[in-house]
Design an enzyme around this catalytic site. Sequence first.
Site, short mmCIF file in Angstrom:
data_model
loop_
_atom_site.label_atom_id
_atom_site.label_comp_id
_atom_site.label_asym_id
_atom_site.label_seq_id
_atom_site.Cartn_x
_atom_site.Cartn_y
_atom_site.Cartn_z
N GLY A 49 0.81 -1.21 0.00
CA GLY A 49 0.00 0.00 0.00
C GLY A 49 0.84 1.26 0.00
N ALA A 50 1.96 1.24 -0.72
CA ALA A 50 2.90 2.36 -0.69
C ALA A 50 2.60 3.42 -1.74
CB ALA A 50 4.33 1.84 -0.87
N ASN A 51 1.43 3.37 -2.37
CA ASN A 51 1.09 4.35 -3.40
C ASN A 51 0.54 5.65 -2.82
OD1 ASN A 51 -1.18 2.21 -3.14
ND2 ASN A 51 -2.24 4.08 -3.76
N GLY B 1 -0.49 7.88 1.32
CA GLY B 1 -0.62 7.89 2.77
C GLY B 1 0.57 7.36 3.53
N GLY C 74 1.88 4.40 3.74
CA GLY C 74 2.80 3.56 2.99
C GLY C 74 3.78 4.36 2.16
N SER D 104 -4.53 -1.01 14.46
CA SER D 104 -5.27 0.22 14.74
C SER D 104 -5.78 0.20 16.17
CB SER D 104 -6.46 0.35 13.77
OG SER D 104 -7.37 1.35 14.18
N TYR E 256 -14.41 -3.91 10.56
CA TYR E 256 -13.08 -3.29 10.54
C TYR E 256 -12.32 -3.63 11.83
CZ TYR E 256 -9.40 0.27 10.36
OH TYR E 256 -8.19 0.92 10.36
#
Length: 298
Positions: free
Chosen positions: A21-23, A25, A27, A141, A167
């Site tokens: 998820g480094a695309n 935020g 990440g 979280s 969640y």
Amino acid sequence: MAAWTTNDIPDQSNRTVVVTGANSGLGAETARALARAGAQVVLACRDVAKGQEVADGIGENAQVRRLDLADLSSVREFAAGLAATHETIDVLVNNAGVMAVPFRRTADGFEMQIGTNHFGHFALTALLLGRITDRVVTVSSTMHRIGKIDLDDVNWERRRYERWPAYGQSKLANLLFAYELQRRLAAHGSPVKSIAVHPGYSSTNLQYRSESRYGKLVELVTPVIGQSAKMGALPSLYAATSPDAEPGGFYGPGGLFEMRGHPKKVSSNARSHDEYVASRLWELSERLCDVQTPLTST
């Protein structure tokens, strides 16, 4: 712990780190900071085009590879491709996630939140574990506190779906996995560390994409009370790089209610430390994802 910042990241030269998820935020900020410290960073992204934009900004220390955690065939393809080019990986940062989305299923029929946040990362870790030399960092979280693992219905097939409890279940699963992974690593004499983190309340795309009825309120409140993505990434960076990060530890912001601030060691609820549920969840995850690790038995 003093006010730890990115200036405290040790030299990461000759190290390879995979960040899911480094695309955008957290990440993206994690990848940028690691690359500045000298690491070669693999940006594992579902949206390759956006990932490439981040990689272009980083430079030669970054590469992008496609990974859709909501599709186990993509997870297997990513792991096989990485194995073909990297004999070892120093650190895996399980960062990607979805939050409070409407009911939908992954390509493999899992409820989307536990499928992406837990099962996808479980399978990825299992497939890469034999190549990881240093540590696995899993992002949870504070919302794990509202979660409860229903081992008989983790995919919400019989219960009425509720997006926030779902969640919370997925984030509790992240912690149960991180702690169980450390127990199994230690039992097998492995030097690899498993460390959990949470980013507090951070202003990222995740907050704006929950698709919940409170979406507009979140959009208004987040910039006011949420800390920046750079600050939110600090617990992940600490866990991924600091020699003082403890195996089996949990790190988050040190400010009021752990919403913001510099990283410190924090606590999690009693459910996250239930070793029976953790072991059962591990076995269930292996079966549903059709993966096994050298840590199958303790």
